[in-house]
Structure formats: structure tokens, C-alpha cells
Motif scaffolding. Structure first.
Motif, PDB file in Angstrom:
ATOM      1  N   SER A  55      -1.822   4.850  -4.606  1.00 36.20           N
ATOM      2  CA  SER A  55      -2.614   4.029  -5.848  1.00 36.20           C
ATOM      3  C   SER A  55      -2.102   3.992  -7.080  1.00 36.20           C
ATOM      4  O   SER A  55      -1.525   4.961  -7.679  1.00 36.20           O
ATOM      5  CB  SER A  55      -4.182   4.677  -5.753  1.00 36.20           C
ATOM      6  OG  SER A  55      -4.918   4.087  -6.709  1.00 36.20           O
ATOM      7  N   MET A 100      -2.930  -4.631  10.343  1.00 36.57           N
ATOM      8  CA  MET A 100      -3.207  -4.172   9.135  1.00 36.57           C
ATOM      9  C   MET A 100      -3.364  -5.863   8.199  1.00 36.57           C
ATOM     10  O   MET A 100      -4.299  -5.869   7.343  1.00 36.57           O
ATOM     11  CB  MET A 100      -2.437  -3.281   8.235  1.00 36.57           C
ATOM     12  CG  MET A 100      -2.998  -3.093   6.625  1.00 36.57           C
ATOM     13  SD  MET A 100      -4.507  -2.511   6.577  1.00 36.57           S
ATOM     14  CE  MET A 100      -4.110  -0.651   6.548  1.00 36.57           C
ATOM     15  N   CYS A 117       2.018  -5.809   4.102  1.00 37.99           N
ATOM     16  CA  CYS A 117       1.419  -4.911   5.015  1.00 37.99           C
ATOM     17  C   CYS A 117       2.389  -4.021   5.825  1.00 37.99           C
ATOM     18  O   CYS A 117       3.720  -4.432   6.141  1.00 37.99           O
ATOM     19  CB  CYS A 117       0.243  -5.248   5.841  1.00 37.99           C
ATOM     20  SG  CYS A 117      -1.178  -5.918   4.949  1.00 37.99           S
ATOM     21  N   CYS A 118       1.994  -3.018   6.388  1.00 39.24           N
ATOM     22  CA  CYS A 118       3.067  -2.292   6.989  1.00 39.24           C
ATOM     23  C   CYS A 118       3.055  -2.685   8.443  1.00 39.24           C
ATOM     24  O   CYS A 118       3.939  -2.346   9.033  1.00 39.24           O
ATOM     25  CB  CYS A 118       2.467  -0.736   7.119  1.00 39.24           C
ATOM     26  SG  CYS A 118       0.776  -0.519   7.374  1.00 39.24           S
ATOM     27  N   LYS A 127       2.064   5.427   6.073  1.00 39.57           N
ATOM     28  CA  LYS A 127       1.654   6.026   4.968  1.00 39.57           C
ATOM     29  C   LYS A 127       1.588   4.781   4.071  1.00 39.57           C
ATOM     30  O   LYS A 127       2.480   3.960   4.027  1.00 39.57           O
ATOM     31  CB  LYS A 127       2.493   7.047   4.202  1.00 39.57           C
ATOM     32  CG  LYS A 127       2.170   7.377   2.786  1.00 39.57           C
ATOM     33  CD  LYS A 127       1.234   8.751   2.969  1.00 39.57           C
ATOM     34  CE  LYS A 127       0.959   9.188   1.448  1.00 39.57           C
ATOM     35  NZ  LYS A 127      -0.263   9.184   1.126  1.00 39.57           N
ATOM     36  N   LEU A 128       0.568   4.450   3.378  1.00 40.69           N
ATOM     37  CA  LEU A 128       0.204   3.378   2.577  1.00 40.69           C
ATOM     38  C   LEU A 128       0.531   3.708   1.232  1.00 40.69           C
ATOM     39  O   LEU A 128       0.787   4.870   0.863  1.00 40.69           O
ATOM     40  CB  LEU A 128      -1.366   3.103   2.415  1.00 40.69           C
ATOM     41  CG  LEU A 128      -1.755   2.607   3.841  1.00 40.69           C
ATOM     42  CD1 LEU A 128      -3.511   2.647   3.975  1.00 40.69           C
ATOM     43  CD2 LEU A 128      -1.250   1.308   4.374  1.00 40.69           C
ATOM     44  N   GLU A 181      -5.634   6.380   3.012  1.00 34.77           N
ATOM     45  CA  GLU A 181      -4.091   6.675   2.614  1.00 34.77           C
ATOM     46  C   GLU A 181      -2.786   6.304   3.860  1.00 34.77           C
ATOM     47  O   GLU A 181      -2.024   6.277   3.665  1.00 34.77           O
ATOM     48  CB  GLU A 181      -3.977   8.186   2.584  1.00 34.77           C
ATOM     49  CG  GLU A 181      -4.763   8.649   1.217  1.00 34.77           C
ATOM     50  CD  GLU A 181      -4.702  10.170   0.967  1.00 34.77           C
ATOM     51  OE1 GLU A 181      -3.658  11.039   1.560  1.00 34.77           O
ATOM     52  OE2 GLU A 181      -5.632  10.742   0.406  1.00 34.77           O
ATOM     53  N   TYR A 182      -3.511   6.104   5.011  1.00 36.79           N
ATOM     54  CA  TYR A 182      -2.725   5.890   6.152  1.00 36.79           C
ATOM     55  C   TYR A 182      -3.376   4.422   6.845  1.00 36.79           C
ATOM     56  O   TYR A 182      -4.447   4.511   6.882  1.00 36.79           O
ATOM     57  CB  TYR A 182      -2.597   6.979   7.355  1.00 36.79           C
ATOM     58  CG  TYR A 182      -2.001   8.066   6.564  1.00 36.79           C
ATOM     59  CD1 TYR A 182      -0.762   8.248   6.846  1.00 36.79           C
ATOM     60  CD2 TYR A 182      -2.820   9.202   6.025  1.00 36.79           C
ATOM     61  CE1 TYR A 182      -0.115   9.334   6.122  1.00 36.79           C
ATOM     62  CE2 TYR A 182      -2.056  10.365   5.371  1.00 36.79           C
ATOM     63  CZ  TYR A 182      -0.736  10.390   5.460  1.00 36.79           C
ATOM     64  OH  TYR A 182      -0.093  11.354   4.872  1.00 36.79           O
ATOM     65  N   CYS A 183      -2.403   3.767   7.369  1.00 37.83           N
ATOM     66  CA  CYS A 183      -2.871   2.590   8.185  1.00 37.83           C
ATOM     67  C   CYS A 183      -3.491   3.064   9.329  1.00 37.83           C
ATOM     68  O   CYS A 183      -3.060   3.871  10.176  1.00 37.83           O
ATOM     69  CB  CYS A 183      -1.447   1.659   8.526  1.00 37.83           C
ATOM     70  SG  CYS A 183      -1.819   0.349   9.597  1.00 37.83           S
ATOM     71  N   GLU A 231      -4.104  -0.533  -3.558  1.00 37.24           N
ATOM     72  CA  GLU A 231      -4.744   0.616  -2.934  1.00 37.24           C
ATOM     73  C   GLU A 231      -5.567  -0.300  -1.904  1.00 37.24           C
ATOM     74  O   GLU A 231      -6.216  -1.298  -1.869  1.00 37.24           O
ATOM     75  CB  GLU A 231      -5.559   1.470  -3.364  1.00 37.24           C
ATOM     76  CG  GLU A 231      -6.610   1.092  -4.373  1.00 37.24           C
ATOM     77  CD  GLU A 231      -7.414   2.047  -5.106  1.00 37.24           C
ATOM     78  OE1 GLU A 231      -6.735   3.184  -5.257  1.00 37.24           O
ATOM     79  OE2 GLU A 231      -8.572   1.891  -5.527  1.00 37.24           O
ATOM     80  N   PHE A 232      -5.336   0.087  -0.615  1.00 32.54           N
ATOM     81  CA  PHE A 232      -6.286  -0.199   0.571  1.00 32.54           C
ATOM     82  C   PHE A 232      -7.466   0.706   0.723  1.00 32.54           C
ATOM     83  O   PHE A 232      -7.484   1.731   0.474  1.00 32.54           O
ATOM     84  CB  PHE A 232      -5.463  -0.204   1.740  1.00 32.54           C
ATOM     85  CG  PHE A 232      -4.537  -1.048   1.932  1.00 32.54           C
ATOM     86  CD1 PHE A 232      -4.389  -2.328   2.695  1.00 32.54           C
ATOM     87  CD2 PHE A 232      -3.143  -0.665   1.353  1.00 32.54           C
ATOM     88  CE1 PHE A 232      -3.460  -3.150   2.601  1.00 32.54           C
ATOM     89  CE2 PHE A 232      -2.035  -1.601   1.615  1.00 32.54           C
ATOM     90  CZ  PHE A 232      -2.340  -2.760   2.102  1.00 32.54           C
ATOM     91  N   TYR A 238      -8.177  -4.569   0.078  1.00 32.69           N
ATOM     92  CA  TYR A 238      -7.004  -4.283  -0.741  1.00 32.69           C
ATOM     93  C   TYR A 238      -7.044  -4.819  -1.942  1.00 32.69           C
ATOM     94  O   TYR A 238      -7.815  -5.863  -2.412  1.00 32.69           O
ATOM     95  CB  TYR A 238      -5.956  -5.161  -0.047  1.00 32.69           C
ATOM     96  CG  TYR A 238      -4.861  -5.143  -1.094  1.00 32.69           C
ATOM     97  CD1 TYR A 238      -4.030  -3.835  -0.878  1.00 32.69           C
ATOM     98  CD2 TYR A 238      -4.192  -5.969  -1.933  1.00 32.69           C
ATOM     99  CE1 TYR A 238      -2.908  -3.681  -1.591  1.00 32.69           C
ATOM    100  CE2 TYR A 238      -3.077  -5.797  -2.590  1.00 32.69           C
ATOM    101  CZ  TYR A 238      -2.299  -4.823  -2.434  1.00 32.69           C
ATOM    102  OH  TYR A 238      -1.110  -4.414  -3.155  1.00 32.69           O
TER     103      TYR A 238
END
Length: 102
Positions: free
Chosen positions: A68, A22, A17-18, A64-65, A56-58, A41-42, A35
């Protein structure tokens, strides 16, 4: 906004994770963050219990995640003549192993 169905019988794993917020949210079964390791993808779980909204974003740090791999997943199965709606899905496609070891 993209709402998608969860993959039946997916092998769950914890992603890199970022941020720690998260990471904790993904680990916590009571939290609505999902997840998909097969699709990388989240998402935000919806009340239906089998659908989620792709993120698309945390939600915490704004990073930015990962992009996918959903389309790539379907394309790869199609090239092998496998219809995931009609055929059994190979076990390596139920986790990240299909793209991590490609």
C-alpha cells in the motif's frame, strides 16, 4: 486486520492483477473486491459501503499484493501543507497519477 475508509471522489481505474480471477472480481461491481488506485491497495468491501478490509494476498492465487502507498500518500500531502481532512485534495492525488508520474 486493517479496516480503512474509501477515499471520497477517487478516480477508479483497473489495476494490473496477479491473476484473471482477481481481475474479474475487481471489474465486477457486484463483487466485494475493491481497488484503490490512489493508495495502490486491494480490499474487501464492507457492508457500510465506505470501508474496506485491506488484503495482503490474492484470494484466488495467493500472490502477495502490492504494498500500500497509503502512508506515502498522506506524507506527500503533509509535505505540501495539505490536510486531506480539511482541504481539497489535488486531483492527481485522487488516482494513481501522483505515484506513477513521481
Amino acid at each position: 486486520m486493517t479496516i480503512v475508509m474509501m477515499l471520497k471522489n477517487e478516480r477508479q481505474s483497473l489495476p494490473k492483477c496477479c491473476c484473471t480471477d482477481m481481475e474479474e472480481a475487481v471489474k465486477d461491481k457486484g463483487f466485494p473486491i475493491y481497488y484503490s488506485s490512489a493508495y495502490q491497495e486491494f480490499g474487501l468491501k464492507l457492508s457500510s459501503g465506505y470501508e474496506y478490509l485491506i488484503l495482503e494476498y490474492c484470494n484466488w492465487c495467493g500472490a502477495k499484493l502490492p504494498i500500500s502507498r497509503r502512508d506515502e500518500w498522506f506524507d506527500s500531502l503533509e509535505k505540501q501543507g495539505i490536510d486531506p481532512w480539511e482541504n481539497d485534495i489535488p486531483i492527481n492525488y485522487l488516482s494513481s497519477s501522483w505515484w506513477e508520474h513521481a
